[in-house]
Design a protein around this motif. Structure first.
Motif, mmCIF file in Angstrom:
data_model
loop_
_atom_site.group_PDB
_atom_site.id
_atom_site.type_symbol
_atom_site.label_atom_id
_atom_site.label_comp_id
_atom_site.label_asym_id
_atom_site.label_seq_id
_atom_site.Cartn_x
_atom_site.Cartn_y
_atom_site.Cartn_z
ATOM 1 N N UNK A 2 0.842 -1.197 0.000
ATOM 2 C CA UNK A 2 0.000 0.000 0.000
ATOM 3 C C UNK A 2 0.884 1.258 0.000
ATOM 4 N N UNK A 3 0.297 2.362 -0.368
ATOM 5 C CA UNK A 3 1.031 3.616 -0.483
ATOM 6 C C UNK A 3 1.147 4.294 0.880
ATOM 7 N N UNK A 4 1.835 3.623 1.800
ATOM 8 C CA UNK A 4 2.036 4.204 3.123
ATOM 9 C C UNK A 4 3.112 5.271 3.049
ATOM 10 N N UNK A 5 3.264 5.982 4.164
ATOM 11 C CA UNK A 5 4.327 6.974 4.254
ATOM 12 C C UNK A 5 5.669 6.290 4.002
ATOM 13 N N UNK A 6 6.373 6.700 2.965
ATOM 14 C CA UNK A 6 7.657 6.087 2.655
ATOM 15 C C UNK A 6 8.818 6.984 3.071
ATOM 16 N N UNK A 7 8.540 8.262 3.285
ATOM 17 C CA UNK A 7 9.570 9.150 3.802
ATOM 18 C C UNK A 7 9.798 8.815 5.270
ATOM 19 N N UNK A 208 -6.202 -6.306 8.156
ATOM 20 C CA UNK A 208 -5.340 -5.134 8.133
ATOM 21 C C UNK A 208 -4.047 -5.474 8.868
ATOM 22 N N UNK A 209 -2.938 -5.176 8.239
ATOM 23 C CA UNK A 209 -1.634 -5.608 8.743
ATOM 24 C C UNK A 209 -0.818 -4.438 9.270
ATOM 25 N N UNK A 210 -0.298 -4.606 10.473
ATOM 26 C CA UNK A 210 0.718 -3.714 11.009
ATOM 27 C C UNK A 210 2.042 -4.456 10.875
ATOM 28 N N UNK A 211 2.880 -3.984 9.969
ATOM 29 C CA UNK A 211 4.145 -4.666 9.685
ATOM 30 C C UNK A 211 5.052 -4.637 10.901
ATOM 31 N N UNK A 238 -3.872 -8.737 2.121
ATOM 32 C CA UNK A 238 -4.063 -7.923 3.323
ATOM 33 C C UNK A 238 -3.959 -6.455 2.913
ATOM 34 N N UNK A 239 -4.401 -5.577 3.808
ATOM 35 C CA UNK A 239 -4.211 -4.141 3.621
ATOM 36 C C UNK A 239 -3.186 -3.681 4.657
ATOM 37 N N UNK A 240 -2.059 -3.218 4.178
ATOM 38 C CA UNK A 240 -0.991 -2.757 5.062
ATOM 39 C C UNK A 240 -1.330 -1.359 5.571
ATOM 40 N N UNK A 241 -1.510 -1.222 6.884
ATOM 41 C CA UNK A 241 -1.932 0.060 7.437
ATOM 42 C C UNK A 241 -0.866 0.734 8.294
ATOM 43 N N UNK A 242 0.234 0.063 8.567
ATOM 44 C CA UNK A 242 1.301 0.714 9.344
ATOM 45 C C UNK A 242 2.641 0.056 9.059
ATOM 46 N N UNK A 243 3.655 0.890 8.896
ATOM 47 C CA UNK A 243 5.037 0.414 8.785
ATOM 48 C C UNK A 243 5.960 1.192 9.716
ATOM 49 N N UNK A 273 -4.515 3.783 12.437
ATOM 50 C CA UNK A 273 -5.903 4.231 12.469
ATOM 51 C C UNK A 273 -6.254 5.142 11.312
ATOM 52 N N UNK A 274 -5.314 6.008 10.924
ATOM 53 C CA UNK A 274 -5.555 6.891 9.788
ATOM 54 C C UNK A 274 -5.673 6.094 8.485
ATOM 55 N N UNK A 275 -4.825 5.083 8.324
ATOM 56 C CA UNK A 275 -4.878 4.289 7.104
ATOM 57 C C UNK A 275 -6.072 3.349 7.073
ATOM 58 N N UNK A 276 -6.499 2.888 8.228
ATOM 59 C CA UNK A 276 -7.739 2.119 8.294
ATOM 60 C C UNK A 276 -8.917 3.012 7.888
ATOM 61 N N UNK A 277 -8.922 4.241 8.373
ATOM 62 C CA UNK A 277 -9.966 5.188 7.993
ATOM 63 C C UNK A 277 -9.924 5.470 6.499
ATOM 64 N N UNK A 278 -8.733 5.636 5.944
ATOM 65 C CA UNK A 278 -8.602 5.902 4.511
ATOM 66 C C UNK A 278 -9.194 4.761 3.696
ATOM 67 N N UNK A 279 -8.979 3.541 4.143
ATOM 68 C CA UNK A 279 -9.551 2.390 3.448
ATOM 69 C C UNK A 279 -11.074 2.417 3.495
ATOM 70 N N UNK A 280 -11.617 2.696 4.673
ATOM 71 C CA UNK A 280 -13.066 2.725 4.847
ATOM 72 C C UNK A 280 -13.693 3.854 4.020
#
Length: 286
Positions: A2-7, A208-211, A238-243, A273-280
């Motif tokens: 998923x397009x999580x924060x990569x910076x 939802x996965x927390x890596x 899965x939906x990756x919601x935290x890294x 939580x923010x990425x879970x919300x974004x998915x919803x």
């Protein structure tokens, strides 16, 4: 993936700033102020090993604005306002037993961020065991049997109380033990899929996965498991919601080789939580 924060932030202040920016972006997509939606709840199973169970300090976790814990082991006939240490009373001697080690987790922060952006109310179920391998979560194992029973007890209670259920989710954070045992990416994916299939058959609609992060004194130790988890996300299993756990060592938020400070758990929970919300909300994950 998923397009999580990569910076990768170089400070806690920078990370908090990134999260607030992402929160503001999400809030552009719905009218203000949000009305609280009382027409149902989301059941979330919070499962995995010690970094889901939480080894932080409860008094440093945020107060939960709106959210509940269902306690299928110790008190299955009522809902409790969700607070840390989440799941403290939910040790099952014949199943998922964390041996009274839960001391403060990421769950409160996750629930707050999710509610803040969706106004959807969570009923959380604790189902995590420190040090557990994916091998111990296989179908028909004591842990898998227990997690299915916890879900069923929650559903039964909510039906009895005439509380509608909107969604049934799994939030999973586990894998350090399997990294310590040098499990291959392929085996981890196979074993995880077996557990996920059992939960899907029981009604879990999305995982939802927390890596996991890195082992502090051996930063490359868990790369096979991290690779497996990223592949599961790339394959949309899965939906990756935290890294965020990957960055915790450089932010001085690790308390030992495996675990994080409460500030670390709070930040990771906020990202999740923010990425879970974004998915919803059907927005790109942040």
């Amino acid at each position: 993936m998923q397009n999580l924060t990569v910076h990768r932030p170089t400070s806690i202040t920078e990370f908090r700033g990134l999260l607030e920016k992402e929160r503001a972006e999400l809030k552009k997509h719905y009218p203000q102020p949000l009305e609280s939606k009382q027409d149902g709840v989301d059941i979330i199973l919070f499962a995995g090993q010690s970094n889901m169970a939480g080894r932080g300090k409860a008094h440093l976790a945020p107060y939960v604005k709106e959210g509940y814990e269902f306690r299928p082991v110790s008190a299955p006939k009522k809902l409790f306002h969700l607070q840390e240490p989440f799941g403290k009373t939910e040790d099952n001697p014949t199943g998922i037993n964390d041996e009274n080690k839960k001391s403060g987790s990421l769950v409160s922060s996750l629930v707050n961020a999710y509610y803040d952006c969706t106004r959807r109310i969570v009923v959380g179920i604790s189902a995590s065991k420190g040090g557990s391998s994916i091998l111990e979560w296989q179908p028909k194992s004591p842990y898998c049997t227990d997690i299915l029973e916890r879900l069923q007890r929650c559903e039964n209670f909510l039906h009895q109380q005439n509380i509608p259920i909107k969604s049934r989710f799994l939030v999973w954070c586990q894998g350090e033990t399997d990294g310590d045992h040098a499990m291959s990416s392929a085996e981890y994916k196979m074993r995880f899929t077996a557990l996920q299939n059992a939960l899907s058959e029981a009604g879990i609609e999305e995982t939802f996965l927390i890596q996991i992060g890195n082992k502090k004194d051996e930063p490359k130790k868990y790369q096979q498991i991290i690779h497996a988890q990223r592949e599961l996300a790339q394959e949309k299993q899965v939906v990756l919601i935290a890294n965020a756990f990957e960055w915790m060592d450089r932010l001085d938020l690790m308390k030992d080789n495996y675990h994080y400070t409460q500030t670390g758990y709070n930040l990771c929970g906020d990202q999740a939580g923010l990425n879970l919300a974004a998915y919803i909300l059907n927005e790109p994950t942040l």
